[in-house]
Write a protein that holds these residues in place. Structure first.
Motif, PDB file in Angstrom:
ATOM      1  N   GLU B 105       0.783  -1.229   0.000  1.00 22.68           N
ATOM      2  CA  GLU B 105       0.000   0.000   0.000  1.00 22.68           C
ATOM      3  C   GLU B 105       0.820   1.286   0.000  1.00 22.68           C
ATOM      4  OE1 GLU B 105      -3.409  -0.380  -0.294  1.00 22.68           O
ATOM      5  OE2 GLU B 105      -2.750  -2.469  -0.481  1.00 22.68           O
ATOM      6  N   TYR B 106       2.019   1.236   0.544  1.00 31.15           N
ATOM      7  CA  TYR B 106       2.755   2.490   0.702  1.00 31.15           C
ATOM      8  C   TYR B 106       4.019   2.594  -0.153  1.00 31.15           C
ATOM      9  CZ  TYR B 106      -0.288   3.635   4.614  1.00 31.15           C
ATOM     10  OH  TYR B 106      -1.385   3.916   5.388  1.00 31.15           O
ATOM     11  N   ALA B 107       4.699   1.473  -0.364  1.00 29.19           N
ATOM     12  CA  ALA B 107       5.995   1.542  -1.040  1.00 29.19           C
ATOM     13  C   ALA B 107       5.826   1.985  -2.490  1.00 29.19           C
ATOM     14  CB  ALA B 107       6.682   0.181  -0.995  1.00 29.19           C
ATOM     15  N   SER B 108       6.814   2.715  -2.988  1.00 27.70           N
ATOM     16  CA  SER B 108       6.807   3.079  -4.397  1.00 27.70           C
ATOM     17  C   SER B 108       7.120   1.825  -5.204  1.00 27.70           C
ATOM     18  CB  SER B 108       7.860   4.151  -4.662  1.00 27.70           C
ATOM     19  OG  SER B 108       9.142   3.605  -4.483  1.00 27.70           O
ATOM     20  N   LEU B 177      -3.180  -8.804  -0.232  1.00 24.30           N
ATOM     21  CA  LEU B 177      -3.552  -7.384  -0.303  1.00 24.30           C
ATOM     22  C   LEU B 177      -3.563  -6.899  -1.744  1.00 24.30           C
ATOM     23  CD1 LEU B 177      -1.550  -5.946   2.726  1.00 24.30           C
ATOM     24  CD2 LEU B 177      -3.979  -6.483   2.588  1.00 24.30           C
ATOM     25  N   ARG B 178      -2.600  -7.392  -2.509  1.00 22.27           N
ATOM     26  CA  ARG B 178      -2.503  -6.954  -3.897  1.00 22.27           C
ATOM     27  C   ARG B 178      -3.688  -7.469  -4.705  1.00 22.27           C
ATOM     28  NH1 ARG B 178       2.342  -6.033  -6.334  1.00 22.27           N
ATOM     29  NH2 ARG B 178       3.503  -6.561  -4.481  1.00 22.27           N
ATOM     30  N   ALA B 179      -4.300  -8.566  -4.242  1.00 17.87           N
ATOM     31  CA  ALA B 179      -5.449  -9.112  -4.962  1.00 17.87           C
ATOM     32  C   ALA B 179      -6.708  -8.282  -4.719  1.00 17.87           C
ATOM     33  CB  ALA B 179      -5.690 -10.566  -4.552  1.00 17.87           C
ATOM     34  N   VAL B 180      -6.655  -7.380  -3.753  1.00 17.65           N
ATOM     35  CA  VAL B 180      -7.823  -6.521  -3.510  1.00 17.65           C
ATOM     36  C   VAL B 180      -7.944  -5.555  -4.684  1.00 17.65           C
ATOM     37  CG1 VAL B 180      -8.776  -4.729  -2.021  1.00 17.65           C
ATOM     38  CG2 VAL B 180      -7.609  -6.694  -1.025  1.00 17.65           C
ATOM     39  N   PRO B 181      -9.098  -5.538  -5.367  1.00 14.50           N
ATOM     40  CA  PRO B 181      -9.213  -4.717  -6.571  1.00 14.50           C
ATOM     41  C   PRO B 181      -8.981  -3.232  -6.273  1.00 14.50           C
ATOM     42  CG  PRO B 181     -11.192  -6.045  -6.224  1.00 14.50           C
ATOM     43  CD  PRO B 181     -10.328  -6.263  -5.053  1.00 14.50           C
ATOM     44  N   ASP B 182      -8.255  -2.584  -7.167  1.00 19.31           N
ATOM     45  CA  ASP B 182      -7.936  -1.180  -7.000  1.00 19.31           C
ATOM     46  C   ASP B 182      -9.190  -0.311  -6.973  1.00 19.31           C
ATOM     47  OD1 ASP B 182      -5.599   0.118  -6.468  1.00 19.31           O
ATOM     48  OD2 ASP B 182      -5.527   1.056  -8.452  1.00 19.31           O
ATOM     49  N   THR B 183     -10.245  -0.792  -7.637  1.00 21.80           N
ATOM     50  CA  THR B 183     -11.469   0.010  -7.678  1.00 21.80           C
ATOM     51  C   THR B 183     -12.027   0.227  -6.270  1.00 21.80           C
ATOM     52  OG1 THR B 183     -12.729  -2.001  -8.043  1.00 21.80           O
ATOM     53  CG2 THR B 183     -12.118  -0.752  -9.986  1.00 21.80           C
ATOM     54  N   LEU B 184     -11.774  -0.732  -5.357  1.00 14.45           N
ATOM     55  CA  LEU B 184     -12.247  -0.552  -3.983  1.00 14.45           C
ATOM     56  C   LEU B 184     -11.492   0.576  -3.296  1.00 14.45           C
ATOM     57  CD1 LEU B 184     -12.793  -4.115  -2.505  1.00 14.45           C
ATOM     58  CD2 LEU B 184     -14.447  -2.495  -3.398  1.00 14.45           C
ATOM     59  N   THR B 194      -8.579   8.818   4.253  1.00 14.44           N
ATOM     60  CA  THR B 194      -7.121   8.948   4.195  1.00 14.44           C
ATOM     61  C   THR B 194      -6.530   7.576   3.840  1.00 14.44           C
ATOM     62  OG1 THR B 194      -6.927   8.357   6.513  1.00 14.44           O
ATOM     63  CG2 THR B 194      -7.157  10.689   6.016  1.00 14.44           C
ATOM     64  N   SER B 195      -5.248   7.560   3.455  1.00 12.96           N
ATOM     65  CA  SER B 195      -4.614   6.278   3.102  1.00 12.96           C
ATOM     66  C   SER B 195      -4.736   5.289   4.248  1.00 12.96           C
ATOM     67  CB  SER B 195      -3.125   6.434   2.833  1.00 12.96           C
ATOM     68  OG  SER B 195      -2.891   7.465   1.979  1.00 12.96           O
ATOM     69  N   PHE B 196      -4.566   5.800   5.466  1.00  8.61           N
ATOM     70  CA  PHE B 196      -4.609   4.905   6.618  1.00  8.61           C
ATOM     71  C   PHE B 196      -5.998   4.273   6.759  1.00  8.61           C
ATOM     72  CE2 PHE B 196      -5.030   4.086  11.208  1.00  8.61           C
ATOM     73  CZ  PHE B 196      -3.974   3.191  11.351  1.00  8.61           C
ATOM     74  N   GLN B 201      -9.349  -0.084   6.941  1.00  6.57           N
ATOM     75  CA  GLN B 201     -10.780  -0.370   7.007  1.00  6.57           C
ATOM     76  C   GLN B 201     -11.356  -0.971   5.723  1.00  6.57           C
ATOM     77  OE1 GLN B 201     -13.131   2.700   8.923  1.00  6.57           O
ATOM     78  NE2 GLN B 201     -11.302   3.544   9.839  1.00  6.57           N
ATOM     79  N   VAL B 202     -10.633  -0.851   4.629  1.00  3.87           N
ATOM     80  CA  VAL B 202     -11.148  -1.452   3.396  1.00  3.87           C
ATOM     81  C   VAL B 202     -10.207  -2.541   2.883  1.00  3.87           C
ATOM     82  CG1 VAL B 202     -11.777  -1.027   0.989  1.00  3.87           C
ATOM     83  CG2 VAL B 202     -12.432   0.610   2.759  1.00  3.87           C
ATOM     84  N   VAL B 203      -8.928  -2.220   2.698  1.00  3.26           N
ATOM     85  CA  VAL B 203      -8.036  -3.171   2.035  1.00  3.26           C
ATOM     86  C   VAL B 203      -7.755  -4.393   2.918  1.00  3.26           C
ATOM     87  CG1 VAL B 203      -5.795  -3.483   0.939  1.00  3.26           C
ATOM     88  CG2 VAL B 203      -7.004  -1.324   0.691  1.00  3.26           C
TER      89      VAL B 203
END
Ligand SMILES: Nc1ncnc2c1ncn2[C@@H]1O[C@H](COP(=O)(O)OP(=O)(O)OP(=O)(O)O)[C@@H](O)[C@H]1O
Ligand SMILES: [Mg+2]
Lengths: 268, 302
Positions: B105-108, B177-184, B194-196, B201-203
């Motif tokens: 979620e955070y790393a470039s 986590l990566r399998a969680v669709p970006d649309t969510l 916020t990202s947090f 709460q979602v990812v």
């Protein structure tokens, strides 16, 4: 990212029909992805409590432009924006703007329904709850679902998973979720493209209802939808604004030949 | 009607026949091997339980199989395994999940392309190296801070097994986590999150079943870990609560007997089949549970 200040922006191509009360004002907006331009110097206003549709062939930059209005492009690496977008007179990309706070005021509904894998109730309540809503959450959820014309269908299963709803219901849930934040502006990117004609008709009716309280910007590929539902229309092609005007104007007496060809279905 | 394509059989296609039976034999060999292992485990354990009552084995608190008077209570070994596993989980689950959240979620993208292969590399290090690392680094460090620590101690074993299973947790949770669709994520951001808030709460809740499965797989690796614990925690069966002392896990006991001069065929020798059977049941249960969780999770996304 650094917008240049161009205060003298005026719509020289569109002398007629400039809406009086604009909540958003796009001024020579250019957007590119890692140097590849997607939108070039687009200027038009978004009128308060009206529906503005953005039309144009695939890949012309409609979504890119729409996403710039609530800074959803911030999440895409390499996006740069030039020009200015004024939101009630304030520069949307100014250093003092908090994009998180901005997105509470400018909501968005996406092309594909994207409900959270939570209950129907929680889908609607989540946005207000993280933003510190005080008041009766039950009432807010009900009111939002009623506004999105979904209440009757889901009132007995509020605590079931939202993933069990049909596509059209999911999309109306996503609209309810956005409405629960009581945004000033609602951005919709082809909200009906994944839906059947009946669900689409539901959502178009909904747009009429919502208009009295919300400012709506909708991207659509559907010419009937644009002409039926919207008050103003912007026609884009290859990242350029070809024409902007009242929907009636664009669909009956377009000033540009390209516009005429597009809206009558002769290309694109 | 054309008769270019006749529908009659063209005779047996021999090459296909051979390929198919060759592949089948390969599959068969692994199935047979597993079957033989289970057969031996069951047979020798049953032998063992004709001499030692099952209840004495499962609930006895003394594990003295190699000396007279002998006693075959497996609880000390189970306790050793539990101490190491729980200790390792305490380290690996939170740190592994936090790393996964960071990577996903955070790393470039640049950081991710460096860190992910490194983690996978870490997961591939032979476990004896971790044991060596415990003996030459972790234990001396612990003993310099707490002089009361034994050369072989449970804490060192737990730490090193925790470090060992950490990459498993991190890489598998990252996949979840990566399998969680970006649309969510986008839908959540569009509501002014916020990202947090989006992450916690979602990812993470959306990827939870994959995360749980990664936890269980890592725990079952910790349960079955042998070399690192033997080297770090030693070979003293004990129900001690202190992590300063040496303990013995089920696997470490199996190594001890297999390497020692215990005569094959005797009751002492048969103990290893009984404890191995127990270990097999534990890891099978953990793996089955994680498979079950994973399959539920895939069904949600279809
Ligand atoms: N994330 C991205 N990275 C790089 N280029 C992109 C990205 N998104 C869009 N583009 C490019 O920007 C241009 C405009 O894309 P955009 O999605 O805004 O078009 P659109 O008008 O919404 O098209 P459609 O009607 O097919 O949805 C296209 O050339 C597209 O390839
Ligand atoms: Mg688009």
């Amino acid at each position: 990212m650094n917008p240049q200040t161009t205060p003298e922006a005026s719509d020289s191509e569109n002398p007629i029909s400039i809406p009086e009360n604009s909540v958003l004002d796009l001024q020579k907006v250019s957007i590119s992805y890692s140097g590849n331009p997607a939108v070039n110097g687009v200027s038009f206003p978004i009128a308060e409590h009206k529906i503005t549709s953005i039309i144009g062939p695939s890949g012309c930059g409609k979504s890119t432009l729409l996403r710039s209005l609530n800074r959803m492009n911030d999440f895409v690496d390499g996006v740069t924006l030039d020009g200015q977008i004024l939101y009630m007179g304030q520069d949307l990309y100014g250093n003092d703007i908090d994009p998180v706070a901005l997105r509470r005021r400018i909501g968005m509904v996406f092309q594909k329904p994207n409900p959270f894998p939570k209950s129907i109730y929680k889908n609607v309540a989540w946005g207000p709850s993280i933003n510190g809503y005080i008041g009766s959450m039950d009432e807010l959820v009900e009111q939002s679902l009623v506004q999105a014309a979904l209440w009757e269908e889901v009132k007995d299963r509020l605590h079931e998973s939202a993933l069990g709803l049909s596509g059209g219901q999911q999309q109306r849930l996503c609209i309810a979720r956005a409405l629960a934040m009581s945004p000033d502006i609602l951005l919709m990117d082809e909200p009906c493209s994944a839906l059947d004609p009946i669900s689409t008709a539901h959502i178009e009716d909904l747009l009429f209802e919502l208009k009295s309280n919300y400012t709506i910007v909708i991207v659509t590929h559907n010419m009937q939808q644009a002409s039926r539902a919207s008050d103003y229309t912007a026609f884009l092609e290859l990242g350029n604004l070809i024409e902007f005007g009242t929907t009636r104007q664009i669909f009956t007496v377009p000033q540009q030949k390209r516009t005429e060809e597009y809206v009558t279905g002769r290309f694109g | 009607m054309t008769n270019k394509h006749t529908l009659e059989k063209r005779g047996i296609r021999w090459n296909e026949y051979f390929i198919r039976s060759g592949l089948g034999l390969c599959t068969l060999s692994s199935v047979v091997t597993t079957g033989v292992i289970i057969y031996i485990l069951v047979k020798e354990s049953l032998d063992f339980f004709t001499e030692v009552p099952l209840m004495d084995f499962l609930f006895g608190t003394q594990w003295v199989p190699l000396f007279e008077p002998s006693s075959y209570g497996v609880l000390p070994l189970l306790w050793g395994t539990l101490v190491i596993t729980v200790g390792a989980a305490f380290i690996a689950l939170p740190v592994g999940l936090a790393s996964a959240v960071y990577i996903s979620e955070y790393a470039s993208p640049k950081v991710r392309t460096i860190v992910k292969p490194l983690l996978e590399l870490l997961a591939g290090i032979p476990t004896v190296v971790y044991g060596y690392f415990a003996l030459t680094f972790v234990t001396p460090l612990l003993r310099s801070v707490f002089p009361g620590f034994n050369v072989f101690n449970a804490l060192s074993g737990a730490i090193v097994v925790g470090i060992m299973i950490l990459p498993t947790v991190a890489t598998l949770s990252d996949n979840a986590l990566r399998a969680v669709p970006d649309t969510l994520r986008q839908g959540a951001y569009a509501l002014g999150a916020t990202s947090f808030e989006v992450t916690t709460q979602v990812v993470v809740p959306t990827g939870l079943s994959g995360i749980m499965a990664s936890f269980l797989l890592a725990i079952s690796r910790a349960v079955g870990e042998t070399m690192a614990v033997t080297l770090a925690a030693g070979a003293t069966p004990s129900l001690s609560l202190s992590m300063q002392e040496s303990i013995q896990t089920i696997t470490a006991y199996i190594v001890q007997v297999s390497l020692g001069d215990t005569p094959a065929g005797g009751i002492a020798y048969k103990t290893i089949f009984a404890v191995a059977g127990l270990l097999f049941v534990i890891t099978l249960a953990l793996n089955t549970l994680s498979q079950w969780i994973l399959s539920r999770y895939q069904a949600e996304y279809d």
